[in-house]
Design an enzyme around this catalytic site. Structure first.
Site, PDB file in Angstrom:
ATOM      1  N   GLY A  62       0.803  -1.214   0.000  1.00 63.30           N
ATOM      2  CA  GLY A  62       0.000   0.000   0.000  1.00 63.30           C
ATOM      3  C   GLY A  62       0.833   1.259   0.000  1.00 63.30           C
ATOM      4  N   ASP A  64       3.870   1.720  -1.767  1.00 62.20           N
ATOM      5  CA  ASP A  64       4.290   1.964  -3.150  1.00 62.20           C
ATOM      6  C   ASP A  64       3.359   1.166  -4.062  1.00 62.20           C
ATOM      7  OD1 ASP A  64       5.551   2.514  -5.509  1.00 62.20           O
ATOM      8  OD2 ASP A  64       7.429   1.484  -5.030  1.00 62.20           O
ATOM      9  N   GLY A  85      -1.058  -2.798  -3.610  1.00 63.23           N
ATOM     10  CA  GLY A  85      -1.772  -3.729  -4.429  1.00 63.23           C
ATOM     11  C   GLY A  85      -2.024  -3.322  -5.867  1.00 63.23           C
ATOM     12  N   LEU A 114      -8.112  -0.118  -3.907  1.00 62.75           N
ATOM     13  CA  LEU A 114      -7.163  -0.681  -4.877  1.00 62.75           C
ATOM     14  C   LEU A 114      -7.055   0.179  -6.142  1.00 62.75           C
ATOM     15  CD1 LEU A 114      -7.747  -4.556  -4.487  1.00 62.75           C
ATOM     16  CD2 LEU A 114      -5.805  -3.218  -3.673  1.00 62.75           C
ATOM     17  N   ASN A 139       1.777  -7.231  -4.043  1.00 61.03           N
ATOM     18  CA  ASN A 139       0.468  -7.566  -3.490  1.00 61.03           C
ATOM     19  C   ASN A 139      -0.539  -7.486  -4.640  1.00 61.03           C
ATOM     20  OD1 ASN A 139      -2.155  -6.278  -2.255  1.00 61.03           O
ATOM     21  ND2 ASN A 139      -1.107  -7.166  -0.503  1.00 61.03           N
ATOM     22  N   SER A 173      -8.512  -6.869   1.645  1.00 63.97           N
ATOM     23  CA  SER A 173      -8.761  -5.419   1.610  1.00 63.97           C
ATOM     24  C   SER A 173     -10.235  -5.175   1.873  1.00 63.97           C
ATOM     25  CB  SER A 173      -8.400  -4.839   0.238  1.00 63.97           C
ATOM     26  OG  SER A 173      -7.056  -4.496   0.213  1.00 63.97           O
ATOM     27  N   ASN A 238      -4.300  -7.582   7.424  1.00 59.14           N
ATOM     28  CA  ASN A 238      -4.655  -6.350   6.720  1.00 59.14           C
ATOM     29  C   ASN A 238      -5.280  -5.368   7.721  1.00 59.14           C
ATOM     30  OD1 ASN A 238      -5.373  -4.557   4.516  1.00 59.14           O
ATOM     31  ND2 ASN A 238      -5.259  -6.361   3.201  1.00 59.14           N
ATOM     32  N   GLY A 261      -2.450   0.960  12.090  1.00 59.71           N
ATOM     33  CA  GLY A 261      -1.655   1.673  13.077  1.00 59.71           C
ATOM     34  C   GLY A 261      -1.855   1.119  14.483  1.00 59.71           C
TER      35      GLY A 261
HETATM   36  C1  FMN Z   1      -2.961   3.838   2.883  1.00 59.88           C
HETATM   37  C2  FMN Z   1      -2.892   2.343   2.982  1.00 59.88           C
HETATM   38  C3  FMN Z   1      -3.015   1.575   1.818  1.00 59.88           C
HETATM   39  C4  FMN Z   1      -2.966   0.180   1.909  1.00 59.88           C
HETATM   40  N1  FMN Z   1      -3.052  -0.566   0.759  1.00 59.88           N
HETATM   41  C5  FMN Z   1      -2.973  -1.925   0.835  1.00 59.88           C
HETATM   42  C6  FMN Z   1      -3.042  -2.731  -0.330  1.00 59.88           C
HETATM   43  O1  FMN Z   1      -3.112  -2.228  -1.459  1.00 59.88           O
HETATM   44  N2  FMN Z   1      -3.020  -4.091  -0.167  1.00 59.88           N
HETATM   45  C7  FMN Z   1      -2.923  -4.676   1.065  1.00 59.88           C
HETATM   46  O2  FMN Z   1      -2.915  -5.912   1.193  1.00 59.88           O
HETATM   47  N3  FMN Z   1      -2.804  -3.935   2.181  1.00 59.88           N
HETATM   48  C8  FMN Z   1      -2.838  -2.585   2.099  1.00 59.88           C
HETATM   49  N4  FMN Z   1      -2.732  -1.839   3.239  1.00 59.88           N
HETATM   50  C9  FMN Z   1      -2.593  -2.525   4.546  1.00 59.88           C
HETATM   51  C10 FMN Z   1      -1.140  -2.597   5.014  1.00 59.88           C
HETATM   52  O3  FMN Z   1      -0.347  -3.342   4.122  1.00 59.88           O
HETATM   53  C11 FMN Z   1      -1.079  -3.235   6.424  1.00 59.88           C
HETATM   54  O4  FMN Z   1      -1.561  -4.561   6.356  1.00 59.88           O
HETATM   55  C12 FMN Z   1      -1.883  -2.467   7.460  1.00 59.88           C
HETATM   56  O5  FMN Z   1      -1.806  -1.083   7.232  1.00 59.88           O
HETATM   57  C13 FMN Z   1      -1.441  -2.775   8.894  1.00 59.88           C
HETATM   58  O6  FMN Z   1      -0.113  -2.375   9.104  1.00 59.88           O
HETATM   59  P1  FMN Z   1       0.288  -0.960   9.837  1.00 59.88           P
HETATM   60  O7  FMN Z   1      -0.547  -0.886  11.066  1.00 59.88           O
HETATM   61  O8  FMN Z   1       1.747  -1.063  10.087  1.00 59.88           O
HETATM   62  O9  FMN Z   1      -0.060   0.102   8.846  1.00 59.88           O
HETATM   63  C14 FMN Z   1      -2.785  -0.453   3.171  1.00 59.88           C
HETATM   64  C15 FMN Z   1      -2.642   0.348   4.322  1.00 59.88           C
HETATM   65  C16 FMN Z   1      -2.684   1.715   4.245  1.00 59.88           C
HETATM   66  C17 FMN Z   1      -2.519   2.530   5.496  1.00 59.88           C
END
Ligand code: FMN
Length: 358
Positions: A62, A64, A85, A114, A139, A173, A238, A261
């Protein structure tokens, strides 16, 4: 140096709306000259996903999404980087605003849906870096209007195998209606079979990423299906659709989307521990959700993670966090006179599954 520059820029970035700030961050990373990542303490190396990964701290999906800056991200010291993703055909995602900073909770809610430039754009970028060092994955998901969701995942795998080390099947997601239904046993079995078949000779590792909002019965079925289909690792988790009562930013907490977070740390770590107790060492786990310090990373590892990932804490603490976590993990090993991070994996899964993190 890079971490210092971003620390200076953080107040400016946080004054912008979150999506614009993020786009600026990606553009700045794209301008950085190529630098080799710092070498890591060998006690932190992890053998997983068919690779020797220099340290267990990874960048979560998420950040990049369009696969623009994998090498700049590796140079920040991540042991591995998950891009995307990505979905097969370009799609815009949901209307803006679609990402919200809950500053007081050190959390983010996003409902990007996505947004992706599509498989071809990403494939061209990854082809241009083929052969460069560093463990990189993508992803993958399905288009929102797809008539054949499983076919979408298979198309991503067929196009990207050979260009990356691993592919993460994102069935978790919350922002694509119906996507999480693919976590159901019958769908998942079919999906994982098709994904595995779609690989070419390179046979990238297949990772399955699950939602934190599932019950333990569903977890039983997911773990059994993943093991039967030879999945190489399970990512837990996720973002969550839950809104813990403890959230302080009450107005923003009402926004639709996935919460990440600090408030995600406890539920995602408990689910990780539950997964570890079911997997019994038969595949590695990637622990994600609320990692914002070496202590949090150490707890994820004690809960059962061989590898960890983070995203939201980077927004609040900046890119120096990666080095801080690695230093802190080495200190934890030394304090307990342990020789290797692998010695800690899952050590406290049973108590953490009960909600006792100490
Ligand atoms: C802005 C944003 C976009 C995200 N996009 C994706 C994504 O495209 N595919 C996915 O599997 N997880 C996505 N995630 C989830 C993160 O990969 C991760 O699983 C989740 O944020 C929990 O980790 P963190 O608390 O360290 O952020 C996204 C998270 C954020 C904050």
């Amino acid at each position: 140096m890079i971490a210092g520059l971003f620390s200076l820029a953080r107040p400016f970035l946080h004054a912008l709306d979150p999506e614009t700030a993020h786009q600026l961050t990606i553009r700045s990373l794209a301008l950085l000259p190529p630098v080799s990542p710092p070498s890591d303490d060998p006690r932190l190396s992890v053998r997983a996903l068919g690779r020797l990964i220099p340290n267990p701290v990874g960048l979560a999906a998420g950040f990049d999404k369009q696969c623009e800056v994998p090498d700049a991200l590796l140079s920040l010291g991540f042991g591995f980087v998950e891009l995307g993703g990505v979905v097969p055909r370009p799609q815009p995602g949901n209307p803006r605003p679609r990402v919200f900073r809950l500053e007081r909770d050190e959390a983010i809610i996003n409902r990007f849906g996505l947004n992706s430039e599509g498989l071809e754009a990403v494939r061209v970028r990854l082809l241009a870096r083929k052969g460069r060092p560093g463990v990189v994955g993508v992803n993958i998901g399905a288009n929102k209007d797809s008539g054949d969701r499983i076919g979408d995942y298979a198309a991503c795998v067929a196009a990207l195998d050979g260009l990356v080390d691993f592919l993460t099947v994102n069935v978790s997601s919350p922002n694509t209606p119906g996507l999480r239904d693919l976590q159901g046993e019958a769908f998942l079995d079919d999906l994982l079979a098709r994904v595995s078949e779609a690989r070419g000779d390179a046979r990238a590792a297949i990772v399955l990423k699950i939602a934190p909002d599932i019950g333990l019965d569903a977890l039983d079925a997911i773990v059994a299906t993943a093991l039967r289909r030879g999945v190489d690792a399970l990512t837990v988790s996720n973002t969550t659709v839950a809104r813990p009562a403890s959230l302080r930013d009450a107005a923003l907490a009402r926004e639709t989307g996935g919460l990440s977070g600090k408030p995600l740390f406890a539920p995602s770590t408990r689910l990780l521990a539950e997964a570890y107790l079911r997997v019994e060492g038969r595949m590695p786990l990637i622990g994600v959700g609320g990692v914002d310090s070496a202590e949090a990373a150490w707890t994820k590892i004690r809960a059962g993670a061989s590898l960890i990932q983070l995203y939201t804490a980077l927004v609040y603490k900046g890119p120096g966090l990666t080095a801080d976590i690695k230093r802190g993990l080495v200190r934890c090993l030394e304090a307990e006179r342990l020789n290797h991070i692998a010695d800690v994996v899952g050590r406290d899964a049973r108590t953490i599954a009960q909600g006792d993190f100490d």
